[in-house]
Design an enzyme around this catalytic site. Structure first.
Site, mmCIF file in Angstrom:
data_model
loop_
_atom_site.group_PDB
_atom_site.id
_atom_site.type_symbol
_atom_site.label_atom_id
_atom_site.label_comp_id
_atom_site.label_asym_id
_atom_site.label_seq_id
_atom_site.Cartn_x
_atom_site.Cartn_y
_atom_site.Cartn_z
ATOM 1 N N GLU A 96 0.729 -6.887 -3.893
ATOM 2 C CA GLU A 96 -0.217 -6.859 -2.789
ATOM 3 C C GLU A 96 -1.425 -7.748 -3.083
ATOM 4 O O GLU A 96 -1.828 -7.901 -4.240
ATOM 5 C CB GLU A 96 -0.725 -5.432 -2.577
ATOM 6 N N CYS A 122 -8.851 -9.936 -3.063
ATOM 7 C CA CYS A 122 -8.488 -8.998 -4.129
ATOM 8 C C CYS A 122 -7.074 -9.351 -4.592
ATOM 9 O O CYS A 122 -6.138 -9.378 -3.788
ATOM 10 C CB CYS A 122 -8.569 -7.577 -3.580
ATOM 11 N N CYS A 129 2.092 -1.230 -13.096
ATOM 12 C CA CYS A 129 0.984 -1.113 -14.046
ATOM 13 C C CYS A 129 1.343 -0.090 -15.119
ATOM 14 O O CYS A 129 2.034 0.887 -14.847
ATOM 15 C CB CYS A 129 -0.267 -0.666 -13.292
ATOM 16 N N CYS A 133 -3.073 5.538 -13.931
ATOM 17 C CA CYS A 133 -4.160 6.342 -13.353
ATOM 18 C C CYS A 133 -3.582 7.374 -12.378
ATOM 19 O O CYS A 133 -2.704 7.049 -11.572
ATOM 20 C CB CYS A 133 -5.153 5.445 -12.620
ATOM 21 N N CYS A 136 -3.610 6.728 -8.483
ATOM 22 C CA CYS A 136 -3.162 5.406 -8.034
ATOM 23 C C CYS A 136 -1.671 5.394 -7.717
ATOM 24 O O CYS A 136 -0.847 5.825 -8.523
ATOM 25 C CB CYS A 136 -3.459 4.387 -9.136
ATOM 26 N N CYS A 353 -4.726 0.781 -3.671
ATOM 27 C CA CYS A 353 -3.746 -0.182 -4.172
ATOM 28 C C CYS A 353 -2.376 0.466 -4.286
ATOM 29 O O CYS A 353 -2.239 1.613 -4.650
ATOM 30 C CB CYS A 353 -4.199 -0.831 -5.477
HETATM 31 S S1 SF4 Z 1 -5.807 1.995 -10.640
HETATM 32 FE FE1 SF4 Z 1 -3.576 1.673 -10.612
HETATM 33 S S2 SF4 Z 1 -3.305 -0.512 -10.831
HETATM 34 FE FE2 SF4 Z 1 -5.426 -0.051 -11.433
HETATM 35 S S3 SF4 Z 1 -5.320 0.264 -13.670
HETATM 36 FE FE3 SF4 Z 1 -5.041 2.272 -12.751
HETATM 37 S S4 SF4 Z 1 -2.806 2.513 -12.588
HETATM 38 FE FE4 SF4 Z 1 -3.226 0.346 -12.904
#
Ligand code: SF4
Length: 366
Positions: A96, A122, A129, A133, A136, A353
């Site tokens: 994205e 962005c 990833c 998190c 996320c 995201c």
């Molecule tokens: S918010 Fe999502 S994309 Fe960003 S570092 Fe954390 S897990 Fe990774």
């Protein structure tokens, strides 16, 4: 054809190269500058559109390279001018990128444009990833691979072109899309150099901000490269227990180690380090957290950006109340900390995201 075969067969994008590198590949070397001009100024779509190149060179380029490794799969337009893009890579993975309108165009009394609208892009740095998190959606899909420099550069080119944004109009970049930028530091630093090329997009390092979840050793590494970019830290919590709940990687890179690394980072004295603080109802929106935050940032030229958590299907976290957000912000300001509350840009589209990607998967599956 399986994915592996596809990747082996894939041609490399010419956007992987700095101008000096391209001069070593293309002979005579002045042709490299012409290729840069066609690619980054005229936004052409094929080598055969590069009208002043000889046919033999066009054939050579076609043989070895492609131009843009990205295809727009989907666009979501928000009422506030935010456009969220789902982009497909050559191996059919998707990422994205988001086009954000930061300032409206200003007109003078004669109805002429006195100040052009300002935009930020962005950018993603990885497919998926590793950081994980808990708030996320990208994290839920796990990690697939790093993006190449060309896949990072092409996001900006693709969005500028799609929005008819001329090459010489200023734009800001924030590496805050899918992925942890510092976990792909080699390709990221190469992309930063390509962006800054005067004969290319000419986006100065000062207009680029690397937003990290806080890999403290990599903050030091980025600092030692002296690229001149800004950093933003996704802090989100003021004690390690909550931060580890939100960002499990905090176990290896705790709050203290991040703050120490930020203090060592070469920062332009006129600028401030941005600390992103994702405010979640009942988790970190109280005044006690605000007090700890002030203490933690003492001695750093900091700015705090409070971000409303945008709930998405399946999350237990909730969006904070407006009055709690204001109370938190007022408290920081009263104690001398610069603080903004981020507009919920794109709130009517998939703003967090990974959301557009998830939605697209559901649509494809249904
Ligand atoms: S918010 Fe999502 S994309 Fe960003 S570092 Fe954390 S897990 Fe990774």
């Amino acid at each position: 054809m399986n994915t592996l075969t596809k990747r082996v067969d894939m041609k490399e994008s010419i956007m992987n190269y700095t101008l000096d590198e391209l001069k070593n590949i293309v002979k005579p070397s002045f042709r490299a500058k012409q290729i840069y001009g066609w690619t980054y100024h005229k936004y052409v779509e094929s080598f055969s559109d590069m009208a002043n190149l000889p046919k033999t060179l066009i054939e050579e380029l076609d043989d070895k390279f492609i131009l843009n490794p990205l295809k727009i799969v989907k666009k979501e337009l928000s009422n506030d001018g935010t456009i969220k893009y789902l982009l497909q890579l050559q191996d059919e993975k998707t990422i994205e990128a988001v086009w954000l309108k930061m300032k409206e165009e200003q007109l003078n009394s004669n109805g002429e444009v006195s100040q052009e609208a300002k935009y930020t892009i962005c950018v993603s740095t990885q497919v998926g990833c590793k950081v994980g998190c808990s708030f996320c959606l990208t994290a839920k899909g796990g990690f697939t691979r790093d993006l190449t420099p060309s896949e990072i550069v092409a996001q900006v080119l693709t969005l500028k072109k799609d929005n008819k944004h001329k090459h010489n109009r200023k734009i800001n970049i924030v590496y805050m899309g899918m992925g942890e930028p510092l976990d792909n530091l080699d390709n990221l630093s190469k992309a930063i150099k390509i962006f800054t090329e005067k004969d290319g997009l000419a986006i100065g390092a000062k207009r680029q901000t690397v937003s990290t979840s806080g890999l403290s050793n990599k903050i030091d590494q980025l600092g030692s490269m002296d690229l001149g970019v800004h950093i933003a830290i996704s802090l989100h919590a003021v004690d390690d227990d909550l931060r580890t709940e939100l960002i499990p990687m905090n176990k290896a890179h705790n709050i203290n180690s991040i703050i120490e690394a930020v203090k060592r980072f070469p920062i332009d004295t006129r600028k401030r380090v941005m600390f992103e603080y994702l405010v979640i109802k009942g988790k970190n929106d109280d005044l006690n957290s605000a007090k700890k935050l002030i203490k933690l940032l003492t001695g750093i030229k900091a700015k705090v950006n409070l971000i409303y958590f945008n709930p998405y299907p399946g999350t237990d976290y909730e969006r904070p109340l407006k009055e709690d957000m204001t109370r938190f912000s007022d408290f920081l300001i009263k104690h001398g900390l610069l603080c903004t509350i981020r507009d919920s840009k794109g709130i009517d589209i998939s703003a967090a995201c990974g959301q557009l990607k998830e939605k697209n998967k559901e649509e494809i599956a249904s």
